[in-house]
Scaffold this motif. Structure first.
Motif, PDB file in Angstrom:
ATOM      1  N   GLU A  50      -3.247   3.905   5.474  1.00 20.86           N
ATOM      2  CA  GLU A  50      -2.203   4.872   5.140  1.00 20.86           C
ATOM      3  C   GLU A  50      -0.826   4.272   5.406  1.00 20.86           C
ATOM      4  OE1 GLU A  50      -0.891   9.506   5.979  1.00 20.86           O
ATOM      5  OE2 GLU A  50      -2.814   8.782   6.709  1.00 20.86           O
ATOM      6  N   VAL A  81       2.191   3.650   2.617  1.00 22.11           N
ATOM      7  CA  VAL A  81       3.573   4.111   2.778  1.00 22.11           C
ATOM      8  C   VAL A  81       4.540   2.940   2.587  1.00 22.11           C
ATOM      9  CG1 VAL A  81       5.231   5.036   4.460  1.00 22.11           C
ATOM     10  CG2 VAL A  81       2.980   6.094   4.220  1.00 22.11           C
ATOM     11  N   PHE A  98       4.218   4.685  -1.415  1.00 19.21           N
ATOM     12  CA  PHE A  98       3.519   5.943  -1.646  1.00 19.21           C
ATOM     13  C   PHE A  98       3.872   6.939  -0.550  1.00 19.21           C
ATOM     14  CE2 PHE A  98       0.977   2.727  -3.745  1.00 19.21           C
ATOM     15  CZ  PHE A  98       0.721   3.315  -4.968  1.00 19.21           C
ATOM     16  N   ALA A  99       3.815   8.210  -0.872  1.00 18.23           N
ATOM     17  CA  ALA A  99       4.101   9.255   0.102  1.00 18.23           C
ATOM     18  C   ALA A  99       2.930   9.389   1.073  1.00 18.23           C
ATOM     19  CB  ALA A  99       4.330  10.586  -0.612  1.00 18.23           C
ATOM     20  N   LYS A 100       3.226   9.899   2.265  1.00 21.59           N
ATOM     21  CA  LYS A 100       2.158  10.161   3.225  1.00 21.59           C
ATOM     22  C   LYS A 100       1.263  11.268   2.683  1.00 21.59           C
ATOM     23  CE  LYS A 100       3.733   8.761   7.666  1.00 21.59           C
ATOM     24  NZ  LYS A 100       3.024   8.853   8.891  1.00 21.59           N
ATOM     25  N   ASP A 146      -0.598  14.712   2.697  1.00 19.76           N
ATOM     26  CA  ASP A 146      -0.355  16.025   3.295  1.00 19.76           C
ATOM     27  C   ASP A 146      -1.459  16.333   4.289  1.00 19.76           C
ATOM     28  OD1 ASP A 146       1.934  16.445   1.762  1.00 19.76           O
ATOM     29  OD2 ASP A 146       0.818  17.387   0.135  1.00 19.76           O
TER      30      ASP A 146
END
Length: 86
Positions: free
Chosen positions: A19, A23, A27-29, A31
């Protein structure tokens, strides 16, 4: 695919590092409500796209095999004397 003693901890570590890698790649974390299955697939596909993990055969692309690939990936990133590799 035989389960080893520390597979759960290795998978957890692979997910955390994967993850973080995602990032850093822009890329977004994820949810908080996102399922582990979805996270595993996303991280696996990103690592395959970046050629850090060899892709599974199309008929072998399922949750357990993707998790196994992530465990193998993180195992190769750790030093030989890491406690999770014993």
């Amino acid at each position: 695919m035989k389960q080893k003693k520390h597979d759960a901890q290795l998978l957890k570590l692979a997910m955390e590092i994967g993850e973080g890698y995602a990032v850093k790649r822009g890329f977004a974390k994820f949810d908080t409500g996102v399922s582990e299955k979805y996270k595993v697939e996303c991280i696996y596909r990103l690592l395959v796209q970046d050629k850090l993990v060899q892709a599974l055969a199309k008929d072998k692309e399922d949750g357990p095999n993707m998790k196994h690939k992530l465990i193998l990936w993180i195992s190769r990133q750790l030093p030989e004397n890491h406690p999770l590799l014993s």
